[in-house]
Design an enzyme around this catalytic site. Structure first.
Site, PDB file in Angstrom:
ATOM      1  N   GLY A   1       0.771  -1.229   0.000  1.00  0.00           N
ATOM      2  CA  GLY A   1       0.000   0.000   0.000  1.00  0.00           C
ATOM      3  C   GLY A   1       0.802   1.279   0.000  1.00  0.00           C
TER       4      GLY A   1
ATOM      5  CD  GLU B   1       2.151   0.138   7.037  1.00  0.00           C
ATOM      6  OE1 GLU B   1       2.094   0.016   5.798  1.00  0.00           O
ATOM      7  OE2 GLU B   1       2.087  -0.821   7.815  1.00  0.00           O
ATOM      8  CG  ASP B   2      -0.979   1.041   3.178  1.00  0.00           C
ATOM      9  OD1 ASP B   2      -0.493   0.397   4.124  1.00  0.00           O
ATOM     10  OD2 ASP B   2      -1.808   0.562   2.393  1.00  0.00           O
TER      11      ASP B   2
ATOM     12  CG  ASP C   1      -4.802  -2.604  10.728  1.00  0.00           C
ATOM     13  OD1 ASP C   1      -3.753  -2.885  11.347  1.00  0.00           O
ATOM     14  OD2 ASP C   1      -5.231  -3.284   9.787  1.00  0.00           O
TER      15      ASP C   1
ATOM     16  CG  PHE D   1       3.942   8.126  14.636  1.00  0.00           C
ATOM     17  CD1 PHE D   1       3.804   6.934  13.950  1.00  0.00           C
ATOM     18  CD2 PHE D   1       4.531   8.114  15.890  1.00  0.00           C
ATOM     19  CE1 PHE D   1       4.253   5.751  14.499  1.00  0.00           C
ATOM     20  CE2 PHE D   1       4.979   6.938  16.452  1.00  0.00           C
ATOM     21  CZ  PHE D   1       4.843   5.743  15.755  1.00  0.00           C
ATOM     22  CB  VAL D   2       4.196  12.800   9.285  1.00  0.00           C
ATOM     23  CG1 VAL D   2       3.435  13.743   8.364  1.00  0.00           C
ATOM     24  CG2 VAL D   2       5.364  13.500   9.950  1.00  0.00           C
TER      25      VAL D   2
END
Length: 163
Positions: free
Chosen positions: A42, A98-99, A102, A152-153
């Site tokens: 992804g 990373e896409d 979850d 984290f963005v």
């Protein structure tokens, strides 16, 4: 036919933000040995767009990681690496692409393996999650940020994350 989907963020706005991120990354890593690691599959399209806008030298490697079984839609927490890195990360600045994050199990395992990169870019980190699992994923990322300094963005439509 169902409810028609409406565009929340234009293609141009997304492309503009990717260029902004690439500019920030290029500035922050101008004198670094930058390695982009993409979690297949992804993240590839976002990675390609990002790479086109970077102005600093960089290398790329890929990992294929899953915590889902074949045909399973819910993570069981057992992370499996089916394609590992071919490049050493020792002494390098690693940017993980990373896409979807979850449950947080997969990204936590990858981060542990990679020695905690300084920055993780995540597209829709709580996509398709119920409230409890979305909160759990965000708690894992907040804990990693607090404990290791990992930044984290996020690219997201979730107003709870944007707040």
């Amino acid at each position: 036919m169902g409810t028609p989907m409406r565009c929340l963020i234009s293609r141009e706005a997304i492309a503009g933000r990717v260029k902004e991120l690439a500019g920030e990354i290029s500035r922050d890593y101008q004198d670094s040995d930058l390695l982009l690691i993409c979690i297949l599959r992804g993240g590839v399209l976002f990675l390609a767009d990002l790479m086109r806008s970077l102005t600093v030298p960089h290398s790329v490697d890929f990992m294929a990681v899953s915590s889902y079984g074949k045909g399973v839609r819910e993570s069981k927490g057992n992370v499996r690496i089916s394609l590992d890195l071919t490049t050493s990360i020792e002494g390098r600045h690693v940017l993980l692409v990373e896409d979807i994050i979850d449950s947080g199990n997969t990204i936590a395992s990858v981060l542990a393996q990679l020695n905690r990169p300084a920055l993780v870019l995540a597209d829709e980190p709580t996509a398709n999650l119920d409230t409890e699992n979305g909160r759990h994923a965000m708690e894992i990322m907040q804990r990693l940020n607090a404990e290791t300094g990992t930044a984290f963005v996020f690219a997201t439509h979730d107003p709870r994350i944007m707040a």
